[in-house]
Design an enzyme around this catalytic site. Structure first.
Site, short mmCIF file in Angstrom:
data_model
loop_
_atom_site.label_atom_id
_atom_site.label_comp_id
_atom_site.label_asym_id
_atom_site.label_seq_id
_atom_site.Cartn_x
_atom_site.Cartn_y
_atom_site.Cartn_z
CG ASP A 80 -25.45 10.13 6.99
OD1 ASP A 80 -24.87 9.30 6.26
OD2 ASP A 80 -25.34 11.36 6.84
N GLY A 134 -16.97 9.72 5.41
CA GLY A 134 -16.10 10.84 5.76
C GLY A 134 -14.90 10.96 4.82
CE1 TYR A 158 -22.26 11.70 -0.77
CE2 TYR A 158 -21.05 13.39 -1.96
CZ TYR A 158 -21.85 13.02 -0.91
OH TYR A 158 -22.23 13.96 0.02
ZN ZN Z 1 -25.28 11.42 2.20
#
Ligand code: ZN
Length: 398
Positions: free
Chosen positions: A294, A78, A140
């Site tokens: 997730d 998040g 990411y």
């Molecule tokens: Zn993801």
């Protein structure tokens, strides 16, 4: 003479359950010594004298291997709505109460305030608390964050690192990597995996972008890298992405569905059930599918009219419920569901001793009742849940 016998409690006999290893083994007794399954024999046929043995009556229950969750934000994900939206870390009881005994952790969108070192430390902490953990290295965005300087060296030098991920493509939050950059990462995973004796998968987060899995198809067409080196997740994000995932699976690839019980109204996300049904209708073998939670990523919360009313965190409940729904609604037979939630990830990610109830394997065992509710969980031989009561809690849980 000093006689060394096994510590009391170290021998456990789970007696009379119906075993789905994933394969149907019938009603048998399972003997656990320490962390391992050492025998699976006919009911009432195991006789042990002279040592204390912990007996568990599993008559009327079904026995399956613990779930393996291949995409979890162990230290929280998040943060996409600012610092106040950083999701909290996962705790041991949240994991085991959903029947999960093995977890693969990753960072999320935030690779600035979340670090690989913290992820590795959390993986060690959970392992100490009783479950089994692995991690993906990288972030990411590119350039990837690693621990020892590269994906390849992390794979070779750090035992818990089994691949790289989650690295985002086809997403507005990604670093907009080029095809060449992704091909290089896949190549690094390939060599790192070989040198480290790991699966070395490149675990790709796929967003809503229109390129979908284009890079993956190019990779298969233009390089010698095998299709199994790349492992896309969130493929049930929308129907057109799922179409691409089906094509990819038909080429021999493995696809990961993000557990979703009931997508919010107006969303294009397919539920676990819808996505798996669609894969089966398109003749994708169940062996090519996994489902992950997730968990501990942030999730928007909507009211009945579809207005955003806040944030919550994803949990592994969606994983457990997805498993139950698929079997209860007869979309899958129990052994097929066990493959998707346990055997497939173990085989695909080369997690030794995992994903199957078999002699010599780790005693990661879940007992379920006639409603498929979890009653008992064993993680590496230790009883974590007994008759629906959590016995082992994380260090800071009360
Ligand atoms: Zn993801």
């Amino acid at each position: 003479m000093k006689l060394i016998i096994m510590e009391a409690n170290m021998l456990t006999l789970i007696s009379g359950g119906e075993i789905f290893s994933p394969y149907y083994l019938g009603v048998k007794d399972i003997l656990i010594a320490g962390e391992k399954i050492i025998a699976i024999e006919e009911h009432h046929s195991i006789k042990i004298n002279g040592v204390r043995i912990h007996k568990i009556n599993a008559e009327g229950k079904k026995i399956i291997p613990g779930f393996i969750d291949v995409h979890v934000h162990l230290i929280g994900g998040g943060g996409e709505g600012g610092p106040a939206t950083r999701a909290p870390e996962i705790t041991l009881s949240q994991i085991i109460k959903n029947g999960v005994t093995t977890i693969v952790g990753c960072l999320g969108t935030d690779g600035i305030t979340r670090h690989m070192e913290s992820l590795l430390a959390k993986a060690h902490a959970l392992e100490k608390e009783g479950i089994t953990t692995f991690i993906y290295t990288g972030s990411y965005q590119l350039p990837v964050k690693t621990i020892t300087g590269s994906i390849c060296s992390d794979l070779v030098l750090i035992e818990k690192v089994i691949g790289a991920g989650e690295i985002a493509i086809s997403d507005h939050r990604s670093s907009q990597p080029t095809y060449e950059q992704i091909a290089q990462l896949a190549a690094e995973c390939r060599v790192g995996g070989m040198l480290g004796g790991k699966a070395g998968v490149l675990h790709l987060h796929i967003g809503d972008g229109k390129k979908r899995l284009d890079y993956l198809f190019r990779l298969i067409k233009e390089t010698e890298i095998p299709v199994t080196q790349v492992f896309p997740t969130h493929v049930n994000r929308n129907p057109s992405l799922l179409e691409h995932a089906i094509q990819f699976a038909k080429m021999g690839g493995h696809i990961d569905i993000t557990a979703e019980e009931e997508p919010p109204k107006g969303s294009s996300v397919l539920s676990t059930k819808e996505a798996i049904k669609y894969c089966l209708e398109n003749n994708i073998p169940v062996e090519r599918i996994t489902v992950s939670s997730d968990s501990n990523g942030s999730m928007p919360r909507f009211d009945e009219k579809g207005n955003l009313v806040g944030l919550t965190i994803a949990t592994q409940e969606t994983l457990r419920r997805g498993f139950q729904t698929l079997v209860k609604e007869e979309i899958l037979e129990l052994f097929q569901a066990v493959k998707i939630f346990s055997a497939n990830p173990a085989r695909f990610l080369k997690l030794q001793g995992k994903g199957e109830i078999k002699e010599g394997n780790d005693a990661d065992i879940v007992l379920i009742d006639e409603n498929l509710e979890i009653t008992d969980v064993f993680a590496r031989g230790k009883r974590m849940i007994a008759n629906k009561k959590i016995l082992v809690k994380g260090t800071f849980e009360n």
